[in-house]
Design an enzyme around this catalytic site. Structure first.
Site, PDB file in Angstrom:
ATOM      1  N   ILE A  33       1.937  46.769 -34.023  1.00 43.62           N
ATOM      2  CA  ILE A  33       2.113  46.246 -32.813  1.00 43.62           C
ATOM      3  C   ILE A  33       0.939  45.724 -32.579  1.00 43.62           C
ATOM      4  O   ILE A  33       0.592  44.607 -31.787  1.00 43.62           O
ATOM      5  CB  ILE A  33       2.371  47.293 -31.769  1.00 43.62           C
ATOM      6  N   GLY A  95      -9.910  58.128 -37.694  1.00 42.91           N
ATOM      7  CA  GLY A  95      -9.568  57.191 -36.829  1.00 42.91           C
ATOM      8  C   GLY A  95      -8.038  57.215 -36.646  1.00 42.91           C
ATOM      9  O   GLY A  95      -7.398  56.314 -36.014  1.00 42.91           O
ATOM     10  N   HIS A 102       1.152  57.893 -41.524  1.00 42.30           N
ATOM     11  CA  HIS A 102       1.593  56.417 -41.885  1.00 42.30           C
ATOM     12  C   HIS A 102       0.564  55.975 -42.941  1.00 42.30           C
ATOM     13  O   HIS A 102      -0.664  56.226 -42.831  1.00 42.30           O
ATOM     14  CB  HIS A 102       1.856  55.833 -40.575  1.00 42.30           C
ATOM     15  N   HIS A 104      -1.063  52.378 -43.729  1.00 47.08           N
ATOM     16  CA  HIS A 104      -1.134  50.909 -43.066  1.00 47.08           C
ATOM     17  C   HIS A 104      -1.348  50.025 -44.580  1.00 47.08           C
ATOM     18  O   HIS A 104      -2.160  50.658 -45.506  1.00 47.08           O
ATOM     19  CB  HIS A 104      -2.713  50.807 -42.648  1.00 47.08           C
TER      20      HIS A 104
HETATM   21  P1  5GP Z   1      -3.789  54.923 -36.631  1.00 51.22           P
HETATM   22  O1  5GP Z   1      -5.080  54.551 -35.864  1.00 51.22           O
HETATM   23  O2  5GP Z   1      -3.254  56.494 -36.387  1.00 51.22           O
HETATM   24  O3  5GP Z   1      -4.009  55.002 -38.192  1.00 51.22           O
HETATM   25  O4  5GP Z   1      -2.759  53.831 -36.481  1.00 51.22           O
HETATM   26  C1  5GP Z   1      -1.751  53.865 -35.711  1.00 51.22           C
HETATM   27  C2  5GP Z   1      -1.252  52.571 -35.532  1.00 51.22           C
HETATM   28  O5  5GP Z   1      -0.004  52.415 -35.007  1.00 51.22           O
HETATM   29  C3  5GP Z   1      -2.211  51.569 -34.820  1.00 51.22           C
HETATM   30  O6  5GP Z   1      -2.636  50.288 -35.788  1.00 51.22           O
HETATM   31  C4  5GP Z   1      -1.555  50.868 -33.752  1.00 51.22           C
HETATM   32  O7  5GP Z   1      -1.739  49.539 -33.600  1.00 51.22           O
HETATM   33  C5  5GP Z   1       0.062  51.256 -34.282  1.00 51.22           C
HETATM   34  N1  5GP Z   1       0.892  51.423 -32.968  1.00 51.22           N
HETATM   35  C6  5GP Z   1       0.664  52.165 -31.952  1.00 51.22           C
HETATM   36  N2  5GP Z   1       1.668  52.290 -31.253  1.00 51.22           N
HETATM   37  C7  5GP Z   1       2.585  51.394 -31.782  1.00 51.22           C
HETATM   38  C8  5GP Z   1       3.802  50.933 -31.289  1.00 51.22           C
HETATM   39  O8  5GP Z   1       4.667  51.292 -30.257  1.00 51.22           O
HETATM   40  N3  5GP Z   1       4.604  50.153 -32.159  1.00 51.22           N
HETATM   41  C9  5GP Z   1       4.162  49.492 -33.372  1.00 51.22           C
HETATM   42  N4  5GP Z   1       4.766  49.049 -34.097  1.00 51.22           N
HETATM   43  N5  5GP Z   1       2.732  50.111 -33.624  1.00 51.22           N
HETATM   44  C10 5GP Z   1       2.094  51.020 -33.081  1.00 51.22           C
END
Ligand code: 5GP
Ligand code: ZN
Length: 116
Positions: A33, A95, A102, A104
């Site tokens: 997002i 982070g 997930h 990336h």
């Molecule tokens: P983290 O910081 O946990 O490695 O990555 C989480 C990711 O999820 C972030 O890059 C953030 O932008 C994405 N994200 C958070 N909420 C949503 C959402 O509601 N929809 C989508 N498509 N991505 C999300």
């Protein structure tokens, strides 16, 4: 945290919309997002696994599939030749902000190293 408490479980269930790029038996992939690169896709297991730190030996194939799917998506999205990055953030210092494992997939521009 799982099921109704977890944002990515809600995306798996379809309760929260996402721009899906893959829907498989065990994995889905959708666009981030808040993209940090021209291509920013998240590959996630349908099963709630909180982080890489809580993954178990029984998830070996699933984790391998997730990486191979990321490579497939990179090819399909046209970034494979120029290169791309796969990242799994784990825990606070890593982070991680969403506690559903997930991967990336980032591409479409030259990415700096080391990460901040
Ligand atoms: P983290 O910081 O946990 O490695 O990555 C989480 C990711 O999820 C972030 O890059 C953030 O932008 C994405 N994200 C958070 N909420 C949503 C959402 O509601 N929809 C989508 N498509 N991505 C999300
Ligand atoms: Zn979840």
């Amino acid at each position: 945290m799982s099921g109704s408490d977890c944002l990515f479980c809600k995306i798996v269930e379809g309760a929260i919309p996402a721009e899906l790029v893959h829907e498989g038996e065990r994995l889905i992939a959708f666009r981030d997002i808040q993209p940090r690169a021209p291509l920013h896709v998240l590959v996630i297991p349908r099963e709630h696994i909180a982080s890489l730190g809580t993954a178990e030996a029984s998830h070996r194939d699933l984790l391998g599939e997730a990486l191979l799917l990321a490579a497939d998506i990179a090819r399909a999205e046209g970034v494979a030749d120029d290169g791309y990055r796969t990242v799994i953030n784990t825990g606070g210092d890593g982070g991680q902000t969403v506690h559903h494992l997930h991967v990336h997939l980032l591409g479409g521009r030259a990415l700096g190293w080391p990460p901040g």
